[in-house]
Design a protein around this motif. Structure first.
Motif, PDB file in Angstrom:
ATOM      1  N   ARG A 202       0.819  -1.210   0.000  1.00 53.98           N
ATOM      2  CA  ARG A 202       0.000   0.000   0.000  1.00 53.98           C
ATOM      3  C   ARG A 202       0.856   1.264   0.000  1.00 53.98           C
ATOM      4  O   ARG A 202       0.589   2.214  -0.726  1.00 53.98           O
ATOM      5  CB  ARG A 202      -0.927   0.021   1.219  1.00 53.98           C
ATOM      6  N   ARG A 203       1.902   1.282   0.814  1.00 52.10           N
ATOM      7  CA  ARG A 203       2.674   2.512   1.002  1.00 52.10           C
ATOM      8  C   ARG A 203       3.896   2.599   0.097  1.00 52.10           C
ATOM      9  O   ARG A 203       4.554   3.630   0.035  1.00 52.10           O
ATOM     10  CB  ARG A 203       3.090   2.623   2.464  1.00 52.10           C
ATOM     11  N   ASN A 230       4.308   5.857  -2.081  1.00 54.23           N
ATOM     12  CA  ASN A 230       2.900   5.930  -2.448  1.00 54.23           C
ATOM     13  C   ASN A 230       2.094   6.834  -1.521  1.00 54.23           C
ATOM     14  O   ASN A 230       0.887   7.000  -1.720  1.00 54.23           O
ATOM     15  CB  ASN A 230       2.257   4.539  -2.446  1.00 54.23           C
ATOM     16  N   THR A 231       2.763   7.379  -0.497  1.00 50.68           N
ATOM     17  CA  THR A 231       1.986   8.032   0.552  1.00 50.68           C
ATOM     18  C   THR A 231       2.492   9.410   0.933  1.00 50.68           C
ATOM     19  O   THR A 231       1.771  10.399   0.843  1.00 50.68           O
ATOM     20  CB  THR A 231       1.975   7.160   1.830  1.00 50.68           C
ATOM     21  N   GLU A 258       1.300  14.665   2.564  1.00 47.08           N
ATOM     22  CA  GLU A 258       0.615  13.481   2.051  1.00 47.08           C
ATOM     23  C   GLU A 258       0.240  13.607   0.572  1.00 47.08           C
ATOM     24  O   GLU A 258      -0.607  12.853   0.087  1.00 47.08           O
ATOM     25  CB  GLU A 258      -0.670  13.243   2.863  1.00 47.08           C
ATOM     26  N   ARG A 261      -0.176  10.582  -2.068  1.00 46.85           N
ATOM     27  CA  ARG A 261      -1.350   9.701  -2.131  1.00 46.85           C
ATOM     28  C   ARG A 261      -2.517  10.358  -2.866  1.00 46.85           C
ATOM     29  O   ARG A 261      -3.577   9.763  -3.007  1.00 46.85           O
ATOM     30  CB  ARG A 261      -1.777   9.280  -0.731  1.00 46.85           C
ATOM     31  N   ASP A 276      -6.174   8.486  -1.812  1.00 43.90           N
ATOM     32  CA  ASP A 276      -6.136   7.049  -1.574  1.00 43.90           C
ATOM     33  C   ASP A 276      -5.975   6.804  -0.078  1.00 43.90           C
ATOM     34  O   ASP A 276      -4.914   7.065   0.492  1.00 43.90           O
ATOM     35  CB  ASP A 276      -4.970   6.435  -2.351  1.00 43.90           C
ATOM     36  N   GLN A 278      -5.835   3.955   1.343  1.00 41.17           N
ATOM     37  CA  GLN A 278      -4.979   2.774   1.519  1.00 41.17           C
ATOM     38  C   GLN A 278      -5.447   1.898   2.680  1.00 41.17           C
ATOM     39  O   GLN A 278      -4.656   1.368   3.453  1.00 41.17           O
ATOM     40  CB  GLN A 278      -3.525   3.206   1.740  1.00 41.17           C
TER      41      GLN A 278
END
Length: 362
Positions: A202-203, A230-231, A258, A261, A276, A278
Motif C-alpha cells: 500500500r505505502r 505511495n503516501t 501526504e 497519495r 487514496d 490505503q
C-alpha cells in the motif's frame, strides 16, 4: 585429572610483570614439552580480566604466546571472541584469530571474519569480514543492515577503512564501493544511523534515514528524513538534554506531506482531487487525510535537591494533528499507536512532611 606439577608451575608463573593474578588453568590433561606447556580436554583459563575456554591450549613460556584450538571462546569486559583457532599473547592481547565471531560491548559491533589480527596500539586487520551492529540468532541472516569487505583495517577509537565493501539491507546487496571509511570510536559521535528500509504493497518503498547529532555528553539530537513513495514524505526531529542524573528534557516533532497519495480523477465530467486512504478506517467526523500532518511531544522531569522542601516537576505533553496520525506513521514516539485520545499532563509535587505530599497539575 593428569596434572604435571612442573607444567602447572609454568602456568602459575605466566603473568604480566607486576600483576598479582596468575594464569589459572584447568583441564583434563596438563603436560610440559620443552618450552611448551600443553593443556587438553575442557580447557578453562582465568587470566587478569579474561576468561578463556578451548579444547586444547599450548602455552610457550619463551614467546608468551598461546595457541588455542577447538571451540575457542575468550570473554572480558570489552566483549567476546569465538574462533576455531587463536594464536595470542595473553599479556598484550596481540594475535591472530581464525574463523572468528567477535562481539564488542563498547561499540555494539558484531564481526565475522575468516581471519582477524590484532596488532600493537589496538590496530586490527580483518580478511573476508562482515560487520553489523544488529542482533541476530546464530546462523541467521536477519540483520537490517550490514557490510562485508575482502580486507578491512581499523584503529580502535579512530577510523576504519574497508576494501571492496558491499552494503546489505536485510541480506540484499544494495551498494558496492571499492573503499568505505567508517568511524570506530567507542564515544558517541555525530553521523548516519542504520536506515529503516522496507516495502509495503500500500505505502510503496519506505525509507527512513536517521542522522544523529552529538553536541556533548548530555545533549544530542536526531533528524530523520523519510519517504513512503505511495503516501508521504517529511522528516522527524528529536532533541534530548540531560541536565543531571534525574533532570532531563526531551522534545520531538514529526511533519509530513501526504500529496503522494493524492491524484486527479474525473467525476461527472469534472476533474476532482482523489485521496487514496490505503485501507485506513477514518473515524466519524473525519472525511479525508489532511495534506499536511504533524505531531510531537515534550517530556521532562526536574527536581530540586531532596530535602523537606524539595519540589519536582513532571512534564508529559503530546500532540497529534489528526485522529489517525499515530496509526498511520510508524516509529513516532508520541504515544501508543492504538491510543484513541492523547492525554497531556504537567504535575508538580512537594512533600509537606514524611507522610504527606502535595500534588497539583493539569
Amino acid at each position: 585429572k593428569a596434572v604435571n606439577k612442573e607444567a602447572q608451575l609454568v602456568f602459575n608463573k605466566a603473568k604480566k610483570k607486576g600483576s598479582k593474578i596468575p594464569l589459572d588453568v584447568d583441564a583434563k590433561v596438563i603436560r610440559k614439552e620443552g618450552d611448551s606447556t600443553i593443556a587438553e580436554g575442557g580447557v578453562s583459563v582465568s587470566y587478569q580480566d579474561s576468561f578463556i575456554e578451548s579444547d586444547k591450549m599450548n602455552y610457550n613460556s619463551k614467546t608468551k604466546f598461546s595457541n588455542l584450538k577447538g571451540n575457542v571462546r575468550i570473554s572480558d569486559p570489552g566483549g567476546e571472541i569465538r574462533a576455531e583457532e587463536i594464536d595470542v599473547n595473553l599479556d598484550t592481547k596481540e594475535g591472530t584469530f581464525k574463523k572468528s565471531k567477535i562481539n564488542l560491548e563498547d561499540s555494539d559491533f558484531k564481526i565475522n571474519a575468516s581471519k582477524a589480527t590484532r596488532l600493537k596500539n589496538d590496530y586490527f586487520l580483518f580478511d573476508d569480514v562482515d560487520f553489523t551492529t544488529c542482533d541476530c540468532a546464530d546462523d541467521e541472516d536477519c540483520a537490517p543492515w550490514s557490510f562485508s569487505s575482502t580486507h578491512t583495517e581499523v584503529q580502535k577509537d579512530g577510523y576504519g577503512l574497508a576494501e571492496n565493501a558491499v552494503i546489505r539491507l536485510y541480506g540484499v546487496p544494495v551498494l558496492y564501493t571499492p573503499y568505505l571509511p567508517f568511524p570506530a570510536k567507542s564515544k558517541r559521535q555525530s553521523g548516519l544511523i542504520a536506515p529503516r528500509v522496507t516495502y509495503n504493497n500500500r505505502r510503496g518503498f519506505i525509507y527512513y534515514q536517521p542522522l544523529f547529532l552529538n553536541f556533548d555528553d548530555s545533549f544530542d539530537s536526531t533528524i530523520t528524513p523519510l519517504i513512503e513513495t505511495n503516501t508521504r514524505y517529511g522528516s522527524g526531529f528529536e532533541l534530548r538534554k540531560q541536565f543531571t542524573k534525574d533532570n532531563y528534557l526531551n522534545f520531538g516533532f514529526t511533519g509530513v506531506n501526504e500529496s503522494l497519495r493524492r491524484s486527479k480523477r474525473v467525476v461527472d465530467g469534472n476533474e476532482v482531487d482523489s485521496v487514496d486512504l490505503q485501507g485506513t478506517q477514518l473515524p466519524q467526523g473525519m472525511d479525508t487525510i489532511p495534506e499536511n500532518r504533524s505531531g510531537g511531544y515534550l517530556r521532562g522531569f526536574f527536581s530540586t535537591p531532596k530535602d523537606s522542601h524539595s519540589v519536582s516537576l513532571i512534564i508529559d505533553a503530546k500532540y497529534a494533528g489528526d485522529d489517525v496520525f499515530l496509526r498511520e506513521l510508524e516509529g513516532v514516539d508520541i504515544d501508543d499507536t492504538e491510543t484513541a485520545n492523547l492525554n497531556s499532563e504537567i504535575v508538580m509535587r512537594t512533600p509537606l512532611s514524611n507522610s504527606f505530599t502535595l500534588t497539583g497539575g493539569t
